[in-house]
Design a protein around this motif. Structure first.
Motif, PDB file in Angstrom:
ATOM      1  N   THR A   1      -2.972 -11.437  17.856  1.00 51.66           N
ATOM      2  CA  THR A   1      -2.513 -11.212  19.329  1.00 51.66           C
ATOM      3  C   THR A   1      -3.498 -12.550  19.967  1.00 51.66           C
ATOM      4  O   THR A   1      -4.519 -12.408  20.009  1.00 51.66           O
ATOM      5  CB  THR A   1      -2.748 -10.036  19.811  1.00 51.66           C
ATOM      6  OG1 THR A   1      -1.903  -8.957  18.972  1.00 51.66           O
ATOM      7  CG2 THR A   1      -2.105  -9.911  21.340  1.00 51.66           C
TER       8      THR A   1
ATOM      9  N   ASN B   1       1.552 -13.899  26.147  1.00 53.47           N
ATOM     10  CA  ASN B   1       1.300 -12.711  25.298  1.00 53.47           C
ATOM     11  C   ASN B   1       2.029 -12.609  24.007  1.00 53.47           C
ATOM     12  O   ASN B   1       3.166 -12.204  24.239  1.00 53.47           O
ATOM     13  CB  ASN B   1       1.239 -11.408  26.425  1.00 53.47           C
ATOM     14  CG  ASN B   1       0.361 -10.070  25.748  1.00 53.47           C
ATOM     15  OD1 ASN B   1       0.141 -10.367  24.368  1.00 53.47           O
ATOM     16  ND2 ASN B   1       0.618  -9.077  26.273  1.00 53.47           N
TER      17      ASN B   1
ATOM     18  N   SER C   1       2.100 -13.056  19.673  1.00 52.06           N
ATOM     19  CA  SER C   1       1.704 -12.838  18.078  1.00 52.06           C
ATOM     20  C   SER C   1       1.739 -14.104  17.580  1.00 52.06           C
ATOM     21  O   SER C   1       2.779 -14.667  17.219  1.00 52.06           O
ATOM     22  CB  SER C   1       1.932 -11.790  17.498  1.00 52.06           C
ATOM     23  OG  SER C   1       1.788 -11.640  16.041  1.00 52.06           O
TER      24      SER C   1
END
Length: 291
Positions: free
Chosen positions: A206, A218, A220
Motif C-alpha cells: 500500500t 492511496n 496498492s
C-alpha cells in the motif's frame, strides 16, 4: 534489513538500521564498501552486514535520531522511471483526454535530480505547474541482460520510497518527459533500502501520499499495469541492468494535474510519501535559491 546512507558528525557512512539505532558498516571495525549498491551485489557483504548489526556494544552504533539520512543511492548509473503504470491512473488520464500507452513508456530522470528523503524540494522559478507522484523504487543488485520475467526479481537488491516530482508545464511542452522530470532536487528517495528478502511480494504494498496532511494518493502496487518483474524483463531487452541502477515504477491516481480544477504544489507545502513495509520520505517545497 534496512541499509541507509547517513551523515554523523560530518562523516557520511553506510549503515544498517536496527530499531532506533544505526550501525556503521563502512568504518574501520567492519570495513564494508561505502556504497549500498556494492553491498547489495555481494552475498558475503550482506551476511557481514547482518552479523555486524547484531553485535552488542558495537562502537559504531549511534542513535538514528542523531544522524542525517541521505539519498541511499546518490549516483546511480541509470535512473529510469515508468509512466502511466497504474490502472486507476490510466482512468484519470482518460478523463483528461490523454492517450493511454499500449506498451511500457520509460523515461530518464537525470541523476542530478536525486535528493535526500527529508531534504527541501525546490520550486523552480521557471515552473508554473509543480506536481507530485508517489512511487515504489527498485535498486538493481545483479548485472543482467535479456532477463526473463520468472527470474527478474532475483536481480532486485531492495526497495525504497520515491516522489517523482514533476514540472508538468515542462513535461508537456517537450516530446520526451525528461526535462519536466529532472529539475534539481526533484528526485527525493529513501529513507533507506529495504532488502528484497523483507518484501516477499512487491505487488502487494500500500502506498499513500499526503500534502500538508491531506491524503491525495492511496493505492496498492497490485494495480500496476506492468509488474516489477515485467518491467525488468522489458528494460533488459534493450540495455544491461547493473548493480546500483534504480527504477521508479509508476504512480497511482490522485496527482494534482488530474484534479478538477488542477491543484498544483505551492511553496511551503509538505509532501509525505509512505509505503507500508518500506518507509516514508517527507519534503518541503521551498523557493529555488538564486545562484
Amino acid at each position: 534489513m534496512k541499509l541507509a546512507r547517513y551523515t554523523y558528525k560530518g562523516k557520511t557512512s553506510v549503515g544498517k538500521i536496527g530499531g532506533d539505532t544505526i550501525v556503521d558498516l563502512s568504518g574501520d571495525g567492519i570495513g564494508l564498501p561505502a556504497d549500498i549498491a556494492s553491498i547489495l551485489a555481494s552475498p558475503d557483504a550482506l551476511a557481514t552486514a547482518a552479523a555486524a548489526a547484531a553485535t552488542p556494544g558495537n562502537s559504531g552504533c549511534v542513535a538514528l535520531a542523531d544522524v542525517r539520512l541521505e539519498a541511499p543511492v546518490p549516483a546511480p548509473g541509470k535512473f529510469l522511471a515508468l509512466g502511466m503504470n497504474y490502472k486507476d491512473h490510466e482512468e484519470e488520464a482518460r478523463r483528461l483526454g490523454l492517450p493511454i500507452p499500449t506498451s511500457q513508456v520509460w523515461f530518464n530522470k537525470q541523476t542530478s535530480c536525486i535528493n535526500g528523503p527529508y531534504d527541501d524540494v525546490h520550486y523552480p522559478r521557471v515552473c508554473e505547474q509543480l506536481d507530485y507522484e508517489a512511487e515504489l523504487g527498485v535498486v538493481i543488485a545483479k548485472e543482467g541482460r535479456y532477463i526473463s520475467e520468472e527470474d527478474a526479481l532475483d536481480y532486485v537488491g531492495g526497495y525504497f520510497v520515491a516522489n517523482d516530482v514533476s514540472s508538468r508545464d515542462w513535461q508537456m511542452k517537450s516530446p520526451t518527459w525528461t526535462l519536466g522530470k529532472s529539475f534539481d532536487t526533484h528526485g527525493p528517495i529513501g529513507p533507506w533500502i529495504v532488502t528484497a528478502d523483507e518484501i516477499p511480494d512487491p505487488q502487494k504494498l500500500t502506498l499513500r501520499l499526503m500534502v500538508n496532511g491531506e491524503v491525495r494518493q492511496n493505492s496498492s502496487t497490485s494495480l500496476m499495469t506492468y509488474s516489477i518483474a515485467k518491467q525488468i524483463e522489458y528494460l533488459s531487452q534493450v540495455m544491461t541492468l547493473k548493480p546500483g541502477d534504480i527504477l521508479v515504477t509508476g504512480t497511482p491516481a490522485g496527482v494534482g494535474i488530474a484534479m478538477s480544477p488542477p491543484v498544483f504544489l505551492q511553496v511551503g507545502d509538505v509532501i509525505r510519501v509512505e509505503i507500508d513495509g518500506v518507509g516514508h520520505v517527507e519534503n518541503r517545497i521551498v523557493k529555488e535559491p538564486r545562484i
